[in-house]
Design a protein around this motif. Structure first.
Motif, PDB file in Angstrom:
ATOM      1  N   MET A  96      26.043  41.486  45.993  1.00  0.00           N
ATOM      2  CA  MET A  96      26.032  42.740  46.752  1.00  0.00           C
ATOM      3  C   MET A  96      25.763  42.446  48.220  1.00  0.00           C
ATOM      4  O   MET A  96      25.019  41.513  48.548  1.00  0.00           O
ATOM      5  CB  MET A  96      24.938  43.681  46.248  1.00  0.00           C
ATOM      6  N   LEU A  97      26.344  43.254  49.083  1.00  0.00           N
ATOM      7  CA  LEU A  97      26.040  43.195  50.512  1.00  0.00           C
ATOM      8  C   LEU A  97      25.207  44.418  50.859  1.00  0.00           C
ATOM      9  O   LEU A  97      25.574  45.542  50.517  1.00  0.00           O
ATOM     10  CB  LEU A  97      27.325  43.207  51.352  1.00  0.00           C
ATOM     11  N   TYR A  98      24.087  44.190  51.519  1.00  0.00           N
ATOM     12  CA  TYR A  98      23.244  45.276  52.005  1.00  0.00           C
ATOM     13  C   TYR A  98      23.472  45.383  53.497  1.00  0.00           C
ATOM     14  O   TYR A  98      23.360  44.398  54.216  1.00  0.00           O
ATOM     15  CB  TYR A  98      21.775  45.006  51.677  1.00  0.00           C
ATOM     16  N   ILE A  99      23.797  46.582  53.956  1.00  0.00           N
ATOM     17  CA  ILE A  99      24.233  46.783  55.329  1.00  0.00           C
ATOM     18  C   ILE A  99      23.351  47.825  56.000  1.00  0.00           C
ATOM     19  O   ILE A  99      23.105  48.899  55.442  1.00  0.00           O
ATOM     20  CB  ILE A  99      25.702  47.246  55.348  1.00  0.00           C
ATOM     21  N   GLY A 100      22.877  47.490  57.193  1.00  0.00           N
ATOM     22  CA  GLY A 100      22.083  48.416  57.981  1.00  0.00           C
ATOM     23  C   GLY A 100      22.795  48.745  59.273  1.00  0.00           C
ATOM     24  O   GLY A 100      23.626  47.983  59.757  1.00  0.00           O
ATOM     25  N   ASN A 101      22.472  49.906  59.829  1.00  0.00           N
ATOM     26  CA  ASN A 101      23.124  50.325  61.064  1.00  0.00           C
ATOM     27  C   ASN A 101      22.189  51.158  61.916  1.00  0.00           C
ATOM     28  O   ASN A 101      21.122  51.546  61.473  1.00  0.00           O
ATOM     29  CB  ASN A 101      24.412  51.100  60.754  1.00  0.00           C
ATOM     30  N   PHE A 102      22.610  51.409  63.135  1.00  0.00           N
ATOM     31  CA  PHE A 102      21.823  52.258  64.018  1.00  0.00           C
ATOM     32  C   PHE A 102      22.533  53.584  64.271  1.00  0.00           C
ATOM     33  O   PHE A 102      22.284  54.258  65.261  1.00  0.00           O
ATOM     34  CB  PHE A 102      21.461  51.535  65.324  1.00  0.00           C
ATOM     35  N   TYR A 106      17.654  54.412  60.096  1.00  0.00           N
ATOM     36  CA  TYR A 106      18.097  53.424  61.084  1.00  0.00           C
ATOM     37  C   TYR A 106      17.572  52.050  60.697  1.00  0.00           C
ATOM     38  O   TYR A 106      16.380  51.773  60.836  1.00  0.00           O
ATOM     39  CB  TYR A 106      17.626  53.828  62.489  1.00  0.00           C
ATOM     40  N   ILE A 107      18.434  51.182  60.186  1.00  0.00           N
ATOM     41  CA  ILE A 107      18.053  49.865  59.681  1.00  0.00           C
ATOM     42  C   ILE A 107      18.480  48.801  60.694  1.00  0.00           C
ATOM     43  O   ILE A 107      19.634  48.730  61.081  1.00  0.00           O
ATOM     44  CB  ILE A 107      18.717  49.573  58.317  1.00  0.00           C
ATOM     45  N   ASN A 146      13.442  40.616  46.141  1.00  0.00           N
ATOM     46  CA  ASN A 146      13.123  41.936  46.701  1.00  0.00           C
ATOM     47  C   ASN A 146      13.735  42.048  48.103  1.00  0.00           C
ATOM     48  O   ASN A 146      13.607  41.145  48.907  1.00  0.00           O
ATOM     49  CB  ASN A 146      11.605  42.144  46.794  1.00  0.00           C
ATOM     50  N   ILE A 147      14.394  43.168  48.365  1.00  0.00           N
ATOM     51  CA  ILE A 147      15.030  43.411  49.653  1.00  0.00           C
ATOM     52  C   ILE A 147      13.989  43.987  50.617  1.00  0.00           C
ATOM     53  O   ILE A 147      13.266  44.923  50.279  1.00  0.00           O
ATOM     54  CB  ILE A 147      16.221  44.392  49.513  1.00  0.00           C
ATOM     55  N   TRP A 148      13.928  43.419  51.818  1.00  0.00           N
ATOM     56  CA  TRP A 148      13.027  43.865  52.878  1.00  0.00           C
ATOM     57  C   TRP A 148      13.860  44.292  54.084  1.00  0.00           C
ATOM     58  O   TRP A 148      14.846  43.651  54.409  1.00  0.00           O
ATOM     59  CB  TRP A 148      12.069  42.742  53.290  1.00  0.00           C
TER      60      TRP A 148
END
Length: 120
Positions: free
Chosen positions: A69-75, A103-104, A114-116
């Motif tokens: 899986m890809l975990y994606i954050g954005n502003f 907002y990641i 564990n995802i941080w």
């Protein structure tokens, strides 16, 4: 397949368990996959619905986990996005799911998987 990068402003790079490189593009938006052994580039996602969510210039960070899986954050306030590139599916997590903000800014994982996340 493309043999050159589809974007010039890369904001984050992550390598998955298969040695595939995943990048976030600030210039084109979206997620870029690079398979070095084939010199192959691909812009994700490929479905129109997922394309609208991920093809933004606000993608800030990404993490490829051991499960593919890809975990994606954005502003841009979309929260955390989990992208399964194998079947082109997206799951979004936001404040309604318990995140302190939408907002990641940074994503990583510890040795237990564990995802941080760091937020703005």
């Amino acid at each position: 397949m493309k043999t050159q990068s589809p974007g010039s402003r890369i904001s984050d790079i992550s390598e998955d368990q298969q040695g595939i490189f995943w990048m976030t593009s600030q210039s084109n938006g979206g997620i870029i996959r690079f398979i070095k052994s084939r010199n192959e580039w691909k812009l994700f996602p490929s479905t129109p619905a997922n394309f609208n969510l991920l093809h933004k210039k606000g993608i800030e960070c990404m993490y490829a986990d051991k499960e593919g899986m890809l975990y994606i954050g954005n502003f841009t306030g979309d929260g955390l996005i989990r992208f399964d590139y194998r079947n082109d599916s997206i799951t979004r997590f936001n404040r309604n799911d318990g995140l302190p903000t939408n907002y990641i800014r940074s994503i990583t994982a510890d040795e237990s998987g564990n995802i941080w996340m760091a937020s703005a």
